[in-house]
Design a protein around this motif. Structure first.
Motif, PDB file in Angstrom:
ATOM      1  N   ARG A  75       0.855  -1.185   0.000  1.00 16.20           N
ATOM      2  CA  ARG A  75       0.000   0.000   0.000  1.00 16.20           C
ATOM      3  C   ARG A  75       0.887   1.230   0.000  1.00 16.20           C
ATOM      4  N   MET A  76       0.382   2.297  -0.616  1.00 19.28           N
ATOM      5  CA  MET A  76       1.073   3.582  -0.610  1.00 19.28           C
ATOM      6  C   MET A  76       0.061   4.674  -0.335  1.00 19.28           C
ATOM      7  N   ASP A  77       0.510   5.686   0.408  1.00 21.08           N
ATOM      8  CA  ASP A  77      -0.310   6.852   0.713  1.00 21.08           C
ATOM      9  C   ASP A  77       0.192   8.030  -0.115  1.00 21.08           C
ATOM     10  N   PHE A  78      -0.759   8.774  -0.656  1.00 17.02           N
ATOM     11  CA  PHE A  78      -0.429   9.910  -1.519  1.00 17.02           C
ATOM     12  C   PHE A  78      -1.193  11.153  -1.072  1.00 17.02           C
ATOM     13  N   GLU A  79      -0.634  12.292  -1.445  1.00 16.57           N
ATOM     14  CA  GLU A  79      -1.225  13.569  -1.080  1.00 16.57           C
ATOM     15  C   GLU A  79      -2.317  13.949  -2.086  1.00 16.57           C
ATOM     16  N   PHE A  80      -3.414  13.214  -2.035  1.00 18.55           N
ATOM     17  CA  PHE A  80      -4.597  13.496  -2.849  1.00 18.55           C
ATOM     18  C   PHE A  80      -5.682  14.091  -1.960  1.00 18.55           C
ATOM     19  N   GLU A  81      -6.388  15.095  -2.478  1.00 16.42           N
ATOM     20  CA  GLU A  81      -7.534  15.616  -1.740  1.00 16.42           C
ATOM     21  C   GLU A  81      -8.743  14.717  -1.913  1.00 16.42           C
ATOM     22  N   THR A  82      -8.939  14.189  -3.134  1.00 17.60           N
ATOM     23  CA  THR A  82     -10.086  13.330  -3.402  1.00 17.60           C
ATOM     24  C   THR A  82      -9.623  12.077  -4.135  1.00 17.60           C
ATOM     25  N   MET A  83     -10.381  10.999  -3.962  1.00 24.44           N
ATOM     26  CA  MET A  83     -10.099   9.741  -4.645  1.00 24.44           C
ATOM     27  C   MET A  83     -11.451   9.117  -5.009  1.00 24.44           C
ATOM     28  N   ARG A  84     -11.578   8.688  -6.246  1.00 21.88           N
ATOM     29  CA  ARG A  84     -12.831   8.082  -6.681  1.00 21.88           C
ATOM     30  C   ARG A  84     -12.521   6.872  -7.552  1.00 21.88           C
ATOM     31  N   GLN A  85     -13.529   6.050  -7.794  1.00 23.94           N
ATOM     32  CA  GLN A  85     -13.336   4.802  -8.515  1.00 23.94           C
ATOM     33  C   GLN A  85     -12.805   5.036  -9.925  1.00 23.94           C
ATOM     34  N   GLU A  86     -13.297   6.085 -10.584  1.00 28.56           N
ATOM     35  CA  GLU A  86     -12.845   6.361 -11.948  1.00 28.56           C
ATOM     36  C   GLU A  86     -11.353   6.691 -11.985  1.00 28.56           C
ATOM     37  N   LEU A  87     -10.891   7.436 -10.997  1.00 25.93           N
ATOM     38  CA  LEU A  87      -9.478   7.782 -10.918  1.00 25.93           C
ATOM     39  C   LEU A  87      -8.638   6.541 -10.640  1.00 25.93           C
ATOM     40  N   VAL A  88      -9.108   5.684  -9.761  1.00 24.21           N
ATOM     41  CA  VAL A  88      -8.399   4.443  -9.452  1.00 24.21           C
ATOM     42  C   VAL A  88      -8.275   3.575 -10.699  1.00 24.21           C
ATOM     43  N   ALA A  89      -9.338   3.497 -11.492  1.00 24.57           N
ATOM     44  CA  ALA A  89      -9.299   2.705 -12.727  1.00 24.57           C
ATOM     45  C   ALA A  89      -8.284   3.283 -13.708  1.00 24.57           C
ATOM     46  N   GLU A  90      -8.209   4.613 -13.796  1.00 26.05           N
ATOM     47  CA  GLU A  90      -7.220   5.256 -14.664  1.00 26.05           C
ATOM     48  C   GLU A  90      -5.802   4.900 -14.221  1.00 26.05           C
ATOM     49  N   ILE A  91      -5.574   4.948 -12.922  1.00 24.63           N
ATOM     50  CA  ILE A  91      -4.238   4.647 -12.382  1.00 24.63           C
ATOM     51  C   ILE A  91      -3.878   3.193 -12.656  1.00 24.63           C
ATOM     52  N   GLU A  92      -4.807   2.266 -12.449  1.00 20.32           N
ATOM     53  CA  GLU A  92      -4.519   0.852 -12.694  1.00 20.32           C
ATOM     54  C   GLU A  92      -4.164   0.606 -14.156  1.00 20.32           C
ATOM     55  N   THR A  93      -4.882   1.225 -15.061  1.00 21.22           N
ATOM     56  CA  THR A  93      -4.567   1.092 -16.494  1.00 21.22           C
ATOM     57  C   THR A  93      -3.175   1.632 -16.790  1.00 21.22           C
ATOM     58  N   ALA A  94      -2.852   2.768 -16.202  1.00 18.96           N
ATOM     59  CA  ALA A  94      -1.565   3.412 -16.472  1.00 18.96           C
ATOM     60  C   ALA A  94      -0.397   2.597 -15.921  1.00 18.96           C
ATOM     61  N   VAL A  95      -0.541   2.039 -14.711  1.00 17.50           N
ATOM     62  CA  VAL A  95       0.577   1.280 -14.141  1.00 17.50           C
ATOM     63  C   VAL A  95       0.818   0.001 -14.927  1.00 17.50           C
ATOM     64  N   ASN A  96      -0.230  -0.635 -15.397  1.00 20.15           N
ATOM     65  CA  ASN A  96      -0.035  -1.853 -16.182  1.00 20.15           C
ATOM     66  C   ASN A  96       0.536  -1.558 -17.562  1.00 20.15           C
ATOM     67  N   ALA A  97       0.277  -0.369 -18.083  1.00 19.77           N
ATOM     68  CA  ALA A  97       0.932   0.041 -19.328  1.00 19.77           C
ATOM     69  C   ALA A  97       2.432   0.173 -19.117  1.00 19.77           C
ATOM     70  N   GLU A  98       2.838   0.618 -17.939  1.00 16.20           N
ATOM     71  CA  GLU A  98       4.272   0.744 -17.641  1.00 16.20           C
ATOM     72  C   GLU A  98       4.920  -0.618 -17.420  1.00 16.20           C
ATOM     73  N   VAL A  99       4.182  -1.563 -16.873  1.00 15.36           N
ATOM     74  CA  VAL A  99       4.694  -2.939 -16.793  1.00 15.36           C
ATOM     75  C   VAL A  99       4.937  -3.469 -18.196  1.00 15.36           C
ATOM     76  N   ALA A 100       3.959  -3.285 -19.073  1.00 12.12           N
ATOM     77  CA  ALA A 100       4.060  -3.779 -20.445  1.00 12.12           C
ATOM     78  C   ALA A 100       5.139  -3.057 -21.245  1.00 12.12           C
ATOM     79  N   ALA A 101       5.480  -1.839 -20.843  1.00 14.04           N
ATOM     80  CA  ALA A 101       6.502  -1.065 -21.560  1.00 14.04           C
ATOM     81  C   ALA A 101       7.897  -1.651 -21.378  1.00 14.04           C
TER      82      ALA A 101
END
Length: 235
Positions: free
Chosen positions: A127-153
Motif C-alpha cells: 500500500r502507498m499513501d499519496f497527497e490526494f484531496e479526493t479519490m474516486r473509482q474512476e481515478l483508481v481505474a485510470e491509475i490501474e490502467t496506467a501502471v499496467n501500461a508501464e509494466v508492459a513497456a
C-alpha cells in the motif's frame, strides 16, 4: 563495514562470507546479500551454513551500524567461513513488489503531481499513501490502467551510487513528503525505471518492469483530508 551485495546486484542468491562478530541475537558478516529491511520493504530470510551446521536466518536488522543476521542456538565463532542462502522465492516476490510500488509512485507523480506520504509492502502486495484531496473509482481505474501500461513497456531498471552533491542535483529525487535521508550520508543510491521514475532508494528491485507482472488496485481509503491510501496486489 560489511560489503552489501544487494546494493549492486539484487539477484545474488548465495554467497560466501566470514563471521566478523557474534552478538546475543546473531552474526555479523564481512559481506551479505540479506536485505536488513527499510523503506517499507521487509528484511530477507534464509540460511547460513558452515561445514555440517545450519542456522535459519529469521530476521536481519541493522543494529548500531552493523547488519545482524538473527539465528538461534550455538553460534559459530569469529573467523568462521559461512555460506549464505536467501529464501529466494520470498525475496524475488519482494523485488517485484518494490518495483511495482515505484511504478505506482512514478505514474501518480507524472500524471497527478502527488507526493508519497507513506507506504509498506509484503510479498506480492503493498500500500502507498499519496497527497490526494479526493479519490474516486474512476481515478483508481485510470491509475490501474496506467501502471499496467508501464509494466508492459518493459522499462529497464538502473541503479547508481552517486556523491550526495551530484544526487541532489536531480530534480524531484525525493518523492516522499519528508526527506528521510540523514544529513551525514555522503553517497546516495538511486533507482531509476528508465523513462518513468527516478528516486533515492535502498531496496531491491527487478531488472525490468516486465518482471513485475499484472498489478491490481484492490482498494483505496481516505486517511485524512489530503492523504489517500491505495492498495495493490500482483498476480
Amino acid at each position: 563495514m560489511a560489503e552489501l551485495l544487494y546494493l549492486t546486484d539484487a539477484y545474488v542468491q548465495t554467497f560466501e562470507a566470514i563471521v566478523t562478530a557474534v552478538t546475543d541475537d546473531g552474526l555479523v558478516l564481512d559481506k551479505t546479500a540479506f536485505y536488513p529491511g527499510g523503506g517499507g520493504q521487509p528484511c530477507d530470510f534464509g540460511t547460513l551454513t558452515a561445514d555440517e551446521q545450519r542456522w535459519d536466518v529469521t530476521k536481519v536488522k541493522r543494529v548500531s551500524g552493523q547488519i545482524v543476521h538473527f539465528v538461534a542456538g550455538e553460534k559459530p565463532g569469529v573467523g568462521t567461513a559461512v555460506t549464505g542462502q536467501l529464501d529466494w522465492d520470498r525475496r524475488y516476490k519482494l523485488m517485484r513488489t518494490h518495483t511495482a510500488m515505484h511504478i505506482l509512485c512514478g505514474v501518480i507523480w507524472r500524471d497527478y503531481g502527488a507526493s508519497v506520504t507513506g507506504g509498506n509492502m509484503d510479498p506480492l502486495k503493498g500500500r502507498m499513501d499519496f497527497e490526494f484531496e479526493t479519490m474516486r473509482q474512476e481515478l483508481v481505474a485510470e491509475i490501474e490502467t496506467a501502471v499496467n501500461a508501464e509494466v508492459a513497456a518493459a522499462r529497464d531498471t538502473r541503479v547508481q551510487i552517486l556523491p550526495r552533491e551530484k544526487a541532489f542535483q536531480i530534480p524531484d529525487l525525493i518523492r516522499t513528503k519528508i526527506n528521510l535521508l540523514p544529513e551525514g550520508i555522503k553517497e546516495v543510491r538511486t533507482v531509476e525505471l528508465i523513462g518513468l521514475d527516478l528516486q533515492a532508494d535502498g531496496g531491491t528491485h527487478v531488472k525490468n518492469t516486465s518482471e513485475v507482472g499484472r498489478m491490481r488496485i484492490t482498494d483505496y481509503k481516505s486517511k485524512g483530508k489530503i492523504n489517500k491510501r491505495i492498495y495493490v496486489e500482483l498476480e
